[in-house]
Design an enzyme around this catalytic site. Structure first.
Site, PDB file in Angstrom:
ATOM      1  N   CYS B 274      -2.999   6.387   1.324  1.00 22.48           N
ATOM      2  CA  CYS B 274      -1.750   5.682   1.652  1.00 22.48           C
ATOM      3  C   CYS B 274      -0.788   6.573   2.435  1.00 22.48           C
ATOM      4  O   CYS B 274      -0.021   6.089   3.262  1.00 22.48           O
ATOM      5  CB  CYS B 274      -1.077   5.192   0.380  1.00 22.48           C
ATOM      6  N   CYS B 447       1.205  17.699  15.448  1.00 23.86           N
ATOM      7  CA  CYS B 447       1.043  16.391  14.793  1.00 23.86           C
ATOM      8  C   CYS B 447       1.902  16.428  13.533  1.00 23.86           C
ATOM      9  O   CYS B 447       2.824  17.235  13.453  1.00 23.86           O
ATOM     10  CB  CYS B 447      -0.420  16.109  14.486  1.00 23.86           C
TER      11      CYS B 447
END
Ligand SMILES: [Zn+2]
Lengths: 101, 494
Positions: B274, B447
């Site tokens: 998640c 990132c």
């Protein structure tokens, strides 16, 4: 010669991300000498729909672990798995197992 | 004249008597008013006494509840529990509290009594476990074991609805248990702040009647399955990610187990959690409620239809789909005819991943291919020409990004999308023009956490000399979250 077969393919649980995020694909498998089975369908998908990173979808001649295959709303294990012979208008779903909570 | 005298005499008397009557009436009215006030006083006194009694009763109830909540002792290891005591009948309070479900012929008094005698182990107090525990407690389940190794974080609150803002940093198991007790003090709650492991899982699972898998990772799912098969407990299992959910009941009345369906774990790189993939809070909410429904049906004796069935929920298209599953597999290594798994094994090794949903830290590059956020800060301050290549997906770039970064998602680099490669090439030429001589253009890849950026560095090095040319590529270790932590505390974290 086996006649062309139209099948409805669906990808879910994240498996659709390997197909540009498109969940539903109506495809017509062309006429060929042998009848269309799941084994041949997987090869066809790899050649025609899946262009990048095939290892995330197939392993050997089957789907990779963690992807459940459903034929007409039933687990493909009940239908003969790779040996199942596709019928016109079949619905085949490839669903990636979810683990989140 | 006499008439006048007589009349005035009469009038005198008349007034005299009138005054007398007025006085009498006045006294009478006063008296009756006094009696009314007296009566009112009495009734008020009675009411006051009643209210005082009520207050005392509520006080003792509150005290009992506070005591019960403070009695909640967080367990850091598995202990042996006393068996649940059987209730012979429902109390008047029980009848009132559960009246709306007692009226259902499907449940009735017998079903309610069975619920009060059932214990349920909830593995994971997150997006699934919270609504599940909430509905089980509300329905009057006897005992709830609430297990979670983690603490409450702000980013949990959109889906883990038993925790509040004030619970941040607290053990999830305790926070969930406190909420549950507030909802129904009649439920016995046992918070376990521990990681389920091959060492403790069997002892724990054996003490409960039903197990609900609300975990968030693959090794725990195999561990919970094997522990349930080895101790013969039904396993109500759900999962959710992004806009989808799945639900099945395993090991129930001769049905298949998790391993019957998934004999081989998925390759770790194909598993999305998640915190990587995202999830809409209400999706695990719906799945957790469905889990509660199946647990309640099993506990009350109605049974479940999900024993050999997979329920798929597609939130995007508002569609449920029921799939007929294979039966129990004779070849299954744990529930089959000749099982080879007869005790719990090392599930992290079996799955090749850790039993958490925290992001793994990849180490794909050598030290000289990486720079720290501090190094990159000095490069930015010195305003030396360079390219900052942000390889996160667009949806994350929209949340936040560093100024003057070039965004090309990792997936576009992997596919070598010509438009993006051209964009990169143009940027490289620009930087080269700003630089003296024939130097290579420095590209720093960033990132979120520093995993994808390493993959991108490898990709760009492979492309060097072909698709892109004249660059030195390094990744920024720890990514933007390290930048937020070490360099700029005002940079958003997600
Ligand atoms: Zn099995």
């Amino acid at each position: 010669m086996a006649a062309p077969v139209s099948v409805h393919l669906e990808f879910g649980g994240g498996a659709e991300l390997l197909f540009d995020g498109v969940k539903e694909h109506h495809v017509t498998l062309p006429s060929q000498p042998e009848p269309w089975g799941m084994r041949q369908l997987l090869v066809w998908i790899q050649r025609n729909l899946l262009k990048e990173r095939p290892e995330l979808f197939v392993q050997g001649d089957s789907v990779r672990p963690g992807i459940l295959v459903l034929i007409n709303d039933a687990d493909w294990e009940l239908m003969g798995e790779l040996d199942y012979q596709l019928q016109d208008q079949d619905n085949v779903v490839f669903i990636s197992t979810l683990h989140g909570g | 004249m006499t008439t006048f005298v007589f009349c005035s005499y009469i009038l005198n008397y008349y007034f005299y008597y009138c005054g007398y009557f007025v006085t009498v009436i006045f006294l009478l009215v006063r008296f009756s008013r006094l009696t009314a006030m007296d009566n009112e006083m009495c009734s008020l006194k009675r009411q006051l006494e009643e209210k005082e009694k009520e207050i005392a009763a509520l006080r003792s109830k509150l005290a009992a509840r506070v005591e019960k909540a403070s009695e909640l002792k967080i367990q850091d290891k598995v202990t042996t529990l006393n068996p649940l005591t059987a209730k012979p009948s429902l109390s008047n309070e029980d009848i009132m509290r559960y009246s709306r479900q007692l009226l259902l012929p499907d449940l009735g008094v017998q079903g309610q009594l069975k619920l009060s005698q059932t214990s349920v182990l909830v593995v994971g107090c997150g997006g699934l476990g919270c609504p599940l525990a909430q509905y089980l407690a509300a329905a009057g389940i006897g005992r709830l074991g609430l297990l979670d190794y983690d603490e409450v974080e702000l980013s949990n609150l959109h889906r883990q609805v038993l925790h509040g803002e004030e619970n941040q940093g607290q053990a999830k198991a305790l926070s969930a248990a406190r909420s549950v007790i507030r909802l129904n003090s009649g439920v016995e709650c046992i918070p376990y702040h521990l990681q389920l492991s091959p060492e403790n899982a069997l002892q724990l699972v054996q003490q409960y009647d039903i197990v609900a898998d609300c975990s968030d990772n693959v090794p725990t799912r195999y561990l919970v399955n094997d522990a349930c098969v080895l101790s013969g407990k039904p396993l109500v299992s759900a999962s959710a990610l992004r806009m989808e959910g799945q639900l099945t009941v395993y090991n129930y009345h001769g049905g298949p187990c998790y391993r019957c369906l998934y004999p081989v774990p998925p390759p770790p790189e194909t598993v999305t959690n998640c915190s990587d993939g995202g999830v809409l809070g209400v999706v695990p909410g719906i799945m957790g409620c469905l889990q509660a429904l199946e647990v309640l049906k099993i506990a009350s004796g109605q049974g479940t239809a999900c024993g050999q069935q997979l329920l798929l929920f597609d939130a995007q298209n508002a569609r449920f789909r029921s799939i007929r599953l294979r039966p129990k597999q004779p070849s299954c290594v744990v529930c089959g005819e000749i099982p080879s798994v007869t005790r719990l094994v090392d599930y992290e090794a079996f799955c090749g991943s850790a039993a958490t949903d925290k992001c793994r830290k990849l180490n794909l590059l050598s030290k000289d291919q990486r720079i720290t956020v501090q190094d990159y800060k000095s490069i930015r301050d010195s305003t030396g020409p360079h390219i900052l290549l942000d390889v996160r997906p667009l949806v994350e770039v929209e949340i936040c990004s560093l100024p003057s970064s070039l965004n090309i998602p990792l997936s576009s680099l992997e596919e070598k999308k010509s438009k993006d490669i051209q964009l990169l090439q143009e940027k490289i030429s620009q930087v080269k023009q700003q630089m003296a001589g024939d130097q290579q253009a420095p590209v720093y890849v960033v990132c979120k956490l520093g995993n994808d950026s390493q993959k991108a560095v490898q990709l760009l090095e492979k492309m060097s000399g072909e698709e892109v040319d004249g660059i030195t590529v390094k990744d920024i270790s720890g990514g933007l979250m390290a930048w937020a932590k070490m360099i700029d505390p005002s940079f958003p974290r997600y």
